[in-house]
Scaffold this motif. Structure first.
Motif, PDB file in Angstrom:
ATOM      1  N   ASN A  80      10.562   9.314 -13.691  1.00 52.77           N
ATOM      2  CA  ASN A  80      11.650   9.461 -12.727  1.00 52.77           C
ATOM      3  C   ASN A  80      12.772   8.502 -13.135  1.00 52.77           C
ATOM      4  OD1 ASN A  80      11.957   8.962  -9.116  1.00 52.77           O
ATOM      5  ND2 ASN A  80      13.260  10.042 -10.556  1.00 52.77           N
ATOM      6  N   ASP A  81      13.491   8.903 -14.183  1.00 50.51           N
ATOM      7  CA  ASP A  81      14.513   8.053 -14.788  1.00 50.51           C
ATOM      8  C   ASP A  81      15.486   8.968 -15.506  1.00 50.51           C
ATOM      9  OD1 ASP A  81      15.920   5.851 -15.801  1.00 50.51           O
ATOM     10  OD2 ASP A  81      14.100   4.737 -16.285  1.00 50.51           O
ATOM     11  N   THR A  82      16.414   8.420 -16.252  1.00 49.74           N
ATOM     12  CA  THR A  82      17.385   9.243 -16.973  1.00 49.74           C
ATOM     13  C   THR A  82      16.735   9.931 -18.173  1.00 49.74           C
ATOM     14  OG1 THR A  82      18.044   7.435 -18.418  1.00 49.74           O
ATOM     15  CG2 THR A  82      19.255   7.681 -16.330  1.00 49.74           C
ATOM     16  N   ALA A  85      16.465   7.393 -20.941  1.00 50.01           N
ATOM     17  CA  ALA A  85      15.306   6.503 -20.862  1.00 50.01           C
ATOM     18  C   ALA A  85      14.024   7.223 -21.265  1.00 50.01           C
ATOM     19  CB  ALA A  85      15.178   5.944 -19.447  1.00 50.01           C
ATOM     20  N   ASN A  86      13.918   8.501 -20.927  1.00 54.36           N
ATOM     21  CA  ASN A  86      12.715   9.249 -21.275  1.00 54.36           C
ATOM     22  C   ASN A  86      12.603   9.469 -22.772  1.00 54.36           C
ATOM     23  OD1 ASN A  86      10.868  10.556 -19.021  1.00 54.36           O
ATOM     24  ND2 ASN A  86      12.915  10.292 -18.145  1.00 54.36           N
ATOM     25  N   ASP A 120      22.630  10.761 -19.213  1.00 54.43           N
ATOM     26  CA  ASP A 120      22.420   9.901 -18.057  1.00 54.43           C
ATOM     27  C   ASP A 120      21.981  10.687 -16.821  1.00 54.43           C
ATOM     28  OD1 ASP A 120      23.060   7.406 -19.306  1.00 54.43           O
ATOM     29  OD2 ASP A 120      25.160   8.050 -19.309  1.00 54.43           O
ATOM     30  N   MET A 122      19.642  12.025 -14.149  1.00 53.77           N
ATOM     31  CA  MET A 122      18.381  11.530 -13.595  1.00 53.77           C
ATOM     32  C   MET A 122      17.387  12.682 -13.452  1.00 53.77           C
ATOM     33  SD  MET A 122      18.200   8.250 -13.003  1.00 53.77           S
ATOM     34  CE  MET A 122      16.835   8.235 -11.853  1.00 53.77           C
TER      35      MET A 122
END
Length: 234
Positions: A80-82, A85-86, A120, A122
């Motif tokens: 549960n992130d951008t 980030a994944n 970016d 989410m």
């Protein structure tokens, strides 16, 4: 290899040259995923050994293994992130250019850029705001940015539609170049280009060779392959 009292692999032995692709096929429960789990050292063999480059796999630390092996599974886990980030979870110190190159290699850069916030954007819990195919492509980008020498793909296209599968197969083909790759597949049409195919049945390797050779032999692989196109019972 045993799970509790059930013996899953029996007298399995094979040697894989560096920078080649190896497909592992067979009916459900034949030991395909167990081989991948042993290669990734999720388990250690209860007898025998696995060697990489002449070194027993037990000699490697978990960190060194994770830095040299990337895995893409049927069930993709996303945070549960951008999106950024994944993808960077595969290599946190990757540059922006490296991340974008990985996304392009995985064939997901275009759909990411079409989203309102691009990289970016989410993701909701486990990437539920993306399609199954898009989630799979992000998992491939995560593996690609890590740039590992060894790649394991375990049933990575079994739950997606045929059109998306074509895109993912193209992404896999680019990723596997210059790497030692292991592919577990139910759809045998996806592994015809593998250098070596290991055919599993009831925990044994019953046949080994490339697609054309195995098909010409008319054995168990040929029966499995033809059943997918002719509806023949195996």
């Amino acid at each position: 290899m045993r799970y509790d009292t059930r013996k899953v692999l029996k007298d399995v032995s094979f040697t894989i040259p560096e920078k080649t692709s190896t497909a592992i096929v067979g009916p459900s429960g034949s030991g395909k995923t167990t081989i991948c789990s042993l290669l990734a050292r999720f388990y250690d063999p209860q007898s025998g050994s696995i060697s990489v480059g002449g070194h027993n796999l037990r000699e490697f630390t978990c960190d060194s293994l994770l830095s040299n092996i990337s895995m893409v599974f049927q069930n993709v886990y996303l945070f549960n992130d951008t999106i950024r980030a994944n993808i960077l979870f595969g290599k946190p110190d990757a540059t922006e250019d490296e991340m974008i190159a990985a996304a392009k290699k995985a064939r997901c850069h275009d759909f990411i850029m079409a989203l309102p916030n691009g990289y970016d954007t989410m993701l909701t819990s486990d990437g539920a705001n993306l399609s199954q195919g898009q989630r799979q492509l992000l998992a491939i980008a995560r593996a690609a940015v890590a740039d590992p020498p060894v790649l394991i793909l375990d049933e990575a296209t079994s739950s997606i539609d045929t059109r998306t599968e074509v895109r993912i197969q193209a992404a896999f083909a680019r990723m596997m170049q210059g790497r030692t790759s292991f592919i577990v597949a139910h759809r045998l049409s996806t592994i015809r280009e593998a250098d070596v195919i290991l055919v599993m049945k009831e925990g044994h390797i019953v046949e080994q060779g490339d697609h054309d050779t195995l098909l010409a032999q008319g054995g168990f692989y040929a029966k499995l392959y033809n059943s997918q196109f002719e509806g023949v019972e195996t």
